[in-house]
Design a protein around this motif. Sequence first.
Motif, PDB file in Angstrom:
ATOM      1  N   GLY B 101       0.742  -1.150  -0.221  1.00  0.00           N
ATOM      2  CA  GLY B 101      -0.059  -0.097   0.157  1.00  0.00           C
ATOM      3  C   GLY B 101       0.747   1.213  -0.027  1.00  0.00           C
ATOM      4  O   GLY B 101       2.024   1.365   0.441  1.00  0.00           O
ATOM      5  N   SER B 102       0.073   2.273  -0.539  1.00  0.00           N
ATOM      6  CA  SER B 102       0.935   3.647  -0.602  1.00  0.00           C
ATOM      7  C   SER B 102      -0.134   4.644  -0.592  1.00  0.00           C
ATOM      8  O   SER B 102      -1.590   4.488  -0.865  1.00  0.00           O
ATOM      9  CB  SER B 102       1.892   3.685  -1.646  1.00  0.00           C
ATOM     10  N   CYS B 103       0.132   5.915  -0.359  1.00  0.00           N
ATOM     11  CA  CYS B 103      -0.718   7.001  -0.360  1.00  0.00           C
ATOM     12  C   CYS B 103      -1.547   7.129  -1.833  1.00  0.00           C
ATOM     13  O   CYS B 103      -2.705   7.754  -1.946  1.00  0.00           O
ATOM     14  CB  CYS B 103      -0.413   8.247   0.111  1.00  0.00           C
ATOM     15  N   LYS B 104      -1.031   6.797  -2.918  1.00  0.00           N
ATOM     16  CA  LYS B 104      -1.423   6.958  -4.254  1.00  0.00           C
ATOM     17  C   LYS B 104      -1.480   8.413  -4.838  1.00  0.00           C
ATOM     18  O   LYS B 104      -1.747   8.677  -5.837  1.00  0.00           O
ATOM     19  CB  LYS B 104      -2.733   6.395  -4.563  1.00  0.00           C
ATOM     20  N   THR B 105      -1.382   9.570  -4.013  1.00  0.00           N
ATOM     21  CA  THR B 105      -1.336  10.712  -4.260  1.00  0.00           C
ATOM     22  C   THR B 105      -0.192  11.638  -4.188  1.00  0.00           C
ATOM     23  O   THR B 105      -0.270  12.812  -4.953  1.00  0.00           O
ATOM     24  CB  THR B 105      -2.564  11.589  -3.455  1.00  0.00           C
ATOM     25  N   CYS B 106       0.833  11.416  -3.500  1.00  0.00           N
ATOM     26  CA  CYS B 106       1.777  12.236  -3.393  1.00  0.00           C
ATOM     27  C   CYS B 106       2.752  12.231  -4.571  1.00  0.00           C
ATOM     28  O   CYS B 106       2.497  11.209  -5.592  1.00  0.00           O
ATOM     29  CB  CYS B 106       2.800  11.631  -2.125  1.00  0.00           C
ATOM     30  N   GLU B 107       3.575  13.163  -4.675  1.00  0.00           N
ATOM     31  CA  GLU B 107       4.669  13.105  -5.874  1.00  0.00           C
ATOM     32  C   GLU B 107       5.301  11.850  -6.042  1.00  0.00           C
ATOM     33  O   GLU B 107       5.321  11.424  -7.334  1.00  0.00           O
ATOM     34  CB  GLU B 107       5.662  14.179  -5.583  1.00  0.00           C
ATOM     35  N   CYS B 108       5.806  11.153  -5.156  1.00  0.00           N
ATOM     36  CA  CYS B 108       6.567  10.014  -5.264  1.00  0.00           C
ATOM     37  C   CYS B 108       5.579   8.831  -5.945  1.00  0.00           C
ATOM     38  O   CYS B 108       5.860   8.061  -6.951  1.00  0.00           O
ATOM     39  CB  CYS B 108       7.095   9.049  -4.107  1.00  0.00           C
ATOM     40  N   CYS B 109       4.325   8.479  -5.481  1.00  0.00           N
ATOM     41  CA  CYS B 109       3.341   7.720  -5.999  1.00  0.00           C
ATOM     42  C   CYS B 109       2.964   8.022  -7.330  1.00  0.00           C
ATOM     43  O   CYS B 109       2.843   7.276  -8.241  1.00  0.00           O
ATOM     44  CB  CYS B 109       2.201   7.731  -5.105  1.00  0.00           C
TER      45      CYS B 109
END
Lengths: 361, 359
Positions: B101-109
């Motif tokens: 899982g990850s936030c899906k919205t940040c610059e990295c994602c």
Amino acid sequence: MPRLPEEEHPNKAFGWAARDSSGVLSPFKFSRRATGEKDVAFKVLYCGICHSDLHMVKNEWGTSVYPLVPGHEIVGEVTEVGNKVQNFQVGDRVGVGCLVGSCRSCGNCKDDLENYCPKTILTYGAKYYDGTTTYGGYSDTMVADEHFIVRIPDNLPLDAAAPLLCAGITVYSPLRYYGLDKPGLHIGVVGLGGLGHVAVKFAKAMGVKVTVISTSPNKEKEALENLGADSFLISRDQDQLQGASGTLDGIIDTVSAQHPVLPLLGLLKSHGKLVLVGAPEKPLELPVFPLLQGRKVVGGSLIGGLKETQEMIDFAAKHNVKPDIEVISMEYVNTAMERLAKADVKYRFVIDIGKTLKATS
Amino acid sequence: MAKTVEEDKQQKAFGWAATDPSGTLSPFYFSRRENGDEDVTLKILYCGVCHSDLHILKNDWGFTSYPIVPGHEIVGVATKVGKNVTKFKVGDRVGVGVLVGSCKTCECCQQDLENYCPRLIFTYNSHNPDGTKNYGGYSDMIVVDQRYVLLFPDNLPLDAGAPLLCAGITVYSPMKYYGMTEAGKHLGVAGLGGLGHVAVKIAKAFGLKVTVISSSAQKESEAIDRLGADSFLVSSDPAKIKSAIGSMDYIIDTVSAAHPLLPLLSLLKVNGKLVTLGLPNKPLELPVFPLVSGRKLVGGSDFGGMKETQEMLEFCAKHNIAADIELIRIDEINTAMERLAKSDVRYRFVIDVANSLSQ
């Protein structure tokens, strides 16, 4: 029997040298080689005092050979050029930085990276191709191969230009190499001395946002109002560091004393770069988790090649990047060294060689 | 009354877990969520044993939350797919790596760098947004959001391919990022274990010249004859190090124990890059002069994003690259961990989950 410095070469020269590791400088008669076919000889007008000069006169790196004439931020006016010199003529405003020779044939030299050639010849304290010792710019004249001479544009005052030849290129080169020169990026500059203050000026000229990171709260006003930095962080203040966590694309670290790397890594965004241009004697502690978890990088850089040094000087002239200097007389040099040891200078001493270096009979 | 781990989710699950820093694993009943609209459920067939599993089992890094079901080199077959799942169908050969899982919205994602998301959720020893814990692949099944599931190419064996999901991507990603893919350049691989041996194979596929740098002289013939390395340096021999000074364009350092960087930095050419991948629990000593005088750099890298992991699997399938493994039963796992602690494995244990994990 070895020749006296005065007799080694045909052209008389005069300067100030350190005789031993006390580092105290005093008048010194020596000589310079005849101007060879590719050489440029010039009358020295100013010479910057680099912190490396202080390390060398006191033999702090263990490599010093006495008598030592320091100075590798040398500027002046051309007096003679060899018959194969193509790019300079008498009267030109020129400078010499940290190098006066390299092998000219290795991969680094061919890539205009003479500073990384394994056979570099330093401007002072080194052995030249003819086996004689090189003497630096705390002296009345200088001669160097054309390849290692830099032109100083007319609109750059010579005294302020001098520190660019070492401090300037030392911070300009990594700003370019590590990609920290793009408008809109945000960098930190650690340490506000000779290197640090020029780093702030170059970065601002490149359109980069700058945060100065320093242990001295009293430098804040200077940094913001005089140098144009965007913000200021006290490196010992945990709250300030926390507040700025993950905000910087890169950091130029000019501090040569031991200092912790972890807080600096914390200030970097992911993929950020910490560039070291000061060289502490002992290893630094490198915490690995922050390096991996943010794909961060710690890199080094050492002055710059000659092509890039010329590019840097031209950039400085175009964008009015001028080091902040305190012009001193030759006689003041020992006091200046004592003050430099205490970082008591804004931000580079420059010796007015032309007006104050008087040959003793 | 608080729900037990068996009850806090809807589907029953079974695996092996450790409950304290002895790290000893034993049978463990827990539960997984129902397969949601975005989810893929895997019946787990194999799971690689990563050295990180051992570190976390023993709480070497100080952030283990017991009980721990380790395992983030998970391969299996999709048994359910949610209604929004487009990339996978039931029966597909699939894998799950280090994150779920990850936030899906940040610059990295947004840049397919989920592995650098500040809110990433690891496959095990991590908490979900709802506060419940995650359990890894030493278990019979797992439910994962489709974004974090990989499709296994047909010609990549599942058992030998499992370690690619951590070891493989962990070396492939920095090779791409730090530009270590130019044929003819010279790469040093420090440490010949799970990561190191895969690094040699991938590097050779990129056309690099490879020197293995190891403290174990007896690994030389393996490195050269079996793995295809071009040369071998015993790192504890100063004369050998000296003879190779300034010869390498890059070094991948897979060694996880604390070790001196100075000899490795000396092996690099000017502008050389050392990428450190191991996670010692103490800082390393960084000598600054070699970095400054040679414009060298030391960088980190942490496994890889999902897009790149998929790309890596396809690269390995194309070049016939899989890990060298020793297949074990789940009941052999504690012995395997003891052997792993002594680096006594060529070069990854893989648990034959389907054939040995039974309740």
